[in-house]
Design a protein around this motif. Structure first.
Motif, PDB file in Angstrom:
ATOM      1  N   ALA A   1       0.843  -1.203   0.000  1.00 43.43           N
ATOM      2  CA  ALA A   1       0.000   0.000   0.000  1.00 43.43           C
ATOM      3  C   ALA A   1       0.875   1.248   0.000  1.00 43.43           C
ATOM      4  CB  ALA A   1      -0.927  -0.013   1.211  1.00 43.43           C
ATOM      5  N   LEU A   2       1.937   1.223   0.791  1.00 46.64           N
ATOM      6  CA  LEU A   2       2.794   2.416   0.868  1.00 46.64           C
ATOM      7  C   LEU A   2       3.560   2.635  -0.434  1.00 46.64           C
ATOM      8  CD1 LEU A   2       4.076   2.229   4.550  1.00 46.64           C
ATOM      9  CD2 LEU A   2       2.511   3.899   3.541  1.00 46.64           C
TER      10      LEU A   2
ATOM     11  N   ALA B   1       2.535   1.855  -3.347  1.00 45.66           N
ATOM     12  CA  ALA B   1       1.557   2.389  -4.305  1.00 45.66           C
ATOM     13  C   ALA B   1       1.276   3.869  -4.033  1.00 45.66           C
ATOM     14  CB  ALA B   1       0.261   1.578  -4.243  1.00 45.66           C
ATOM     15  N   GLU B   2       1.223   4.245  -2.743  1.00 50.53           N
ATOM     16  CA  GLU B   2       0.879   5.626  -2.397  1.00 50.53           C
ATOM     17  C   GLU B   2       2.045   6.593  -2.514  1.00 50.53           C
ATOM     18  OE1 GLU B   2      -0.856   5.605   1.537  1.00 50.53           O
ATOM     19  OE2 GLU B   2      -2.222   4.004   0.942  1.00 50.53           O
ATOM     20  N   LEU B   3       3.210   6.158  -2.033  1.00 50.18           N
ATOM     21  CA  LEU B   3       4.352   7.081  -1.903  1.00 50.18           C
ATOM     22  C   LEU B   3       5.433   6.851  -2.941  1.00 50.18           C
ATOM     23  CD1 LEU B   3       4.903   6.764   1.960  1.00 50.18           C
ATOM     24  CD2 LEU B   3       3.525   8.464   0.743  1.00 50.18           C
TER      25      LEU B   3
ATOM     26  N   ARG C   1      10.161   6.512  -1.220  1.00 53.83           N
ATOM     27  CA  ARG C   1       9.750   7.161   0.019  1.00 53.83           C
ATOM     28  C   ARG C   1       9.103   6.197   1.009  1.00 53.83           C
ATOM     29  NH1 ARG C   1       6.489  12.349  -1.294  1.00 53.83           N
ATOM     30  NH2 ARG C   1       5.920  11.189  -3.168  1.00 53.83           N
ATOM     31  N   THR C   2       9.013   4.921   0.629  1.00 52.84           N
ATOM     32  CA  THR C   2       8.515   3.920   1.568  1.00 52.84           C
ATOM     33  C   THR C   2       9.644   3.544   2.528  1.00 52.84           C
ATOM     34  OG1 THR C   2       6.928   3.049  -0.027  1.00 52.84           O
ATOM     35  CG2 THR C   2       7.598   1.567   1.754  1.00 52.84           C
TER      36      THR C   2
ATOM     37  N   ARG D   1       2.066   1.313   9.739  1.00 53.37           N
ATOM     38  CA  ARG D   1       0.837   0.958   9.032  1.00 53.37           C
ATOM     39  C   ARG D   1       0.385  -0.466   9.371  1.00 53.37           C
ATOM     40  NH1 ARG D   1      -2.127   2.353   3.830  1.00 53.37           N
ATOM     41  NH2 ARG D   1      -0.821   4.220   3.919  1.00 53.37           N
TER      42      ARG D   1
ATOM     43  N   ALA E   1      -1.097  -0.954  -8.927  1.00 51.67           N
ATOM     44  CA  ALA E   1      -0.460   0.227  -8.348  1.00 51.67           C
ATOM     45  C   ALA E   1       0.935  -0.069  -7.785  1.00 51.67           C
ATOM     46  CB  ALA E   1      -1.380   0.846  -7.300  1.00 51.67           C
ATOM     47  N   PRO E   2       1.090  -1.089  -6.918  1.00 54.65           N
ATOM     48  CA  PRO E   2       2.446  -1.323  -6.401  1.00 54.65           C
ATOM     49  C   PRO E   2       3.404  -1.824  -7.484  1.00 54.65           C
ATOM     50  CG  PRO E   2       0.899  -2.955  -5.510  1.00 54.65           C
ATOM     51  CD  PRO E   2       0.091  -1.945  -6.250  1.00 54.65           C
TER      52      PRO E   2
ATOM     53  N   ALA F   1       4.726   1.024  -9.460  1.00 56.55           N
ATOM     54  CA  ALA F   1       5.715   1.786  -8.699  1.00 56.55           C
ATOM     55  C   ALA F   1       7.062   1.051  -8.662  1.00 56.55           C
ATOM     56  CB  ALA F   1       5.207   2.042  -7.283  1.00 56.55           C
TER      57      ALA F   1
ATOM     58  N   ASP G   1       3.230   8.934 -12.695  1.00 57.16           N
ATOM     59  CA  ASP G   1       2.493  10.201 -12.705  1.00 57.16           C
ATOM     60  C   ASP G   1       1.649  10.246 -13.978  1.00 57.16           C
ATOM     61  OD1 ASP G   1       1.644  12.812 -13.179  1.00 57.16           O
ATOM     62  OD2 ASP G   1       3.496  13.737 -12.486  1.00 57.16           O
TER      63      ASP G   1
END
Lengths: 211, 211
Positions: A36-37, A39-41, A45-46, A54, A119-120, A123, B131
Motif C-alpha cells: 500500500a505504501l 503504491a501511495e508514496l 519514500r517507503t 501501518r 499500483a504497487p 511503482a 504520474d
C-alpha cells in the motif's frame, strides 16, 4: 509481537499454536502495508518505519525477519505475484498454443487492470527503470521466472511442430509480453482481452500476407 | 540575460543580432542543464532553480520563457528527440518494408544505447509511469507522434499488398516497438542490431510455421 520465529520457518516444537498464527497475521499485515505504501508514496519514500506503523507492528519485528527495506518489499511482491497466479505455478498446455497463450495474456490483462496488483507493481517497475540494482532484482526474482514459463510452453510447441524452425524462444516471448507491458506502463491505449487476442494472432501468424 | 524575446519566437525588428544569438545560447544551455539534471537526480528532484544554476542563467530567464518546470523539460525532450532523429522527420519508404523497419529499429537501438539520450529519457519514462498526467503528456507529445510515423509506413505497405488484410496498424507497430522498449526499460538482455532484425523478421513472418 515478540515472536522470534521467522514466518514460514521450520516449526518449533516448543512454540504455542497461537504464536504461529500471530506470526502469519503479522507477516500478512506487513506485506499489505508495504504494498500500500509503495503504491501511495513510491518505492523511494517507503520506509521500514512507515511499514511498521501501518502494519501495527514494532520496527524490530520487521528487522528481525528481513535485513532491509528492499528485502521485505521484494518478498511482498513475490507474495503478490503468487496471489495473482491464484496458486497456479505452471502454464496451460492443452496442445493448442494460441488458446493457451490467449488464456495467459487475458489473465495478465486482468491483473494489469486490477488496482491491487497494478499500483504497487507500477511503482516497482518505475523504480527499477532508474535504479539498475533494484531493476536487476526485479528481473531476476519476478520477471524472468514468469518469462521462463512462456519459454517452456514454446519449447513444447516447437516439439509439436507448431513453431518455425530456429525461432529464438526468448525473443518470441518478448513479442507477446513486450507490447502488453508497453501499453500498460505508457497507458497509450486500453488494455483489453481483444488486444491480448490480437497480439497472439499477429505474433503467431505474422503481419505479412501468406502467399 | 535580459532578453524578453522567447527563443524561436517571431523576429522583432528592433532587436540587435547579438540578442538573438545570446538567446539561442541560453536556450541551448537551459535544455542541456535540464536533461543533465533529470538524468542525475530524476524528474521529481529537478527544479527550475537547479536548471538555472547549472545553465548559468537567472531563474527569471526560465520563467520568462516557460510557465513551469514541466514545460521547460518537455521542450528539452522534444529538442532531444529532434536531435536524435538527426533532422529526419519522416520514415524511410523504399518499398522494402522489412528493410525500412530494420533501419529504423536499428537506429532506435543505437539511440537507446547512447547515454546522452538514454539517461534522461529513462528518467522521464519512469516518472510518467507513476504520474499519469506527465505520462499522458509524454505519450501525446513524444511517443505518439513517433508511433504515427510507423503507422503511416504500414499504411503504405498495406496499399502495396505487403500486409495481411484487416491488420490493425497500431497494434502491428506495438509488436515492433513494445519488445524493444521492454528490453530497454527492464534491462533484461542486451539491445543489439541482431535483436532489432529478429523482431522485424518475427513480426512480419510470424512465429508459426508456414504450411
Amino acid at each position: 509481537m515478540n515472536d522470534t520465529q521467522a514466518p514460514g520457518g521450520p516449526a518449533d516444537g516448543t512454540k504455542r499454536p497461537d504464536s504461529s498464527r500471530r506470526s502469519e497475521r503479522s507477516r500478512r499485515a506487513i506485506y499489505d502495508a508495504a504494498l500500500a505504501l509503495v503504491a501511495e508514496l513510491g518505492y523511494g519514500r517507503t520506509t521500514i518505519e512507515g511499514i511498521a506503523a501501518r502494519a501495527g507492528v514494532g520496527k524490530q519485528t520487521i528487522y528481525r525477519w528481513w535485513p532491509s527495506k528492499a528485502a521485505v518489499l521484494m518478498e511482498a511482491f513475490l507474495d503478490l505475484a503468487d496471489q495473482a497466479a491464484g496458486g497456479e505455478t505452471g502454464f496451460p498446455d492443452t496442445g493448442d498454443l494460441a488458446a493457451d497463450l490467449g488464456l495467459v495474456l487475458r489473465a495478465t490483462v486482468d491483473e494489469m487492470n486490477n488496482p491491487v496488483y497494478e499500483a504497487p507493481t507500477r511503482a516497482l517497475a518505475a523504480e527499477g527503470i532508474v535504479d539498475p540494482e533494484l531493476g536487476a532484482q526485479f528481473v531476476e526474482k519476478l520477471l524472468d521466472p514468469s518469462l521462463q514459463l512462456y519459454v517452456r510452453r514454446l519449447r513444447s510447441a516447437e516439439a509439436a511442430g507448431q513453431l518455425r524452425a530456429g525461432i529464438d524462444h526468448r525473443i518470441a516471448v518478448e513479442l507477446l509480453v513486450g507490447p502488453l507491458t508497453h501499453r500498460w506502463l505508457m497507458r497509450t491505449l486500453p488494455l483489453t482481452h481483444e488486444y491480448a487476442d490480437a497480439l497472439v494472432d499477429y505474433a503467431l501468424a505474422g503481419l505479412a500476407p501468406r502467399d
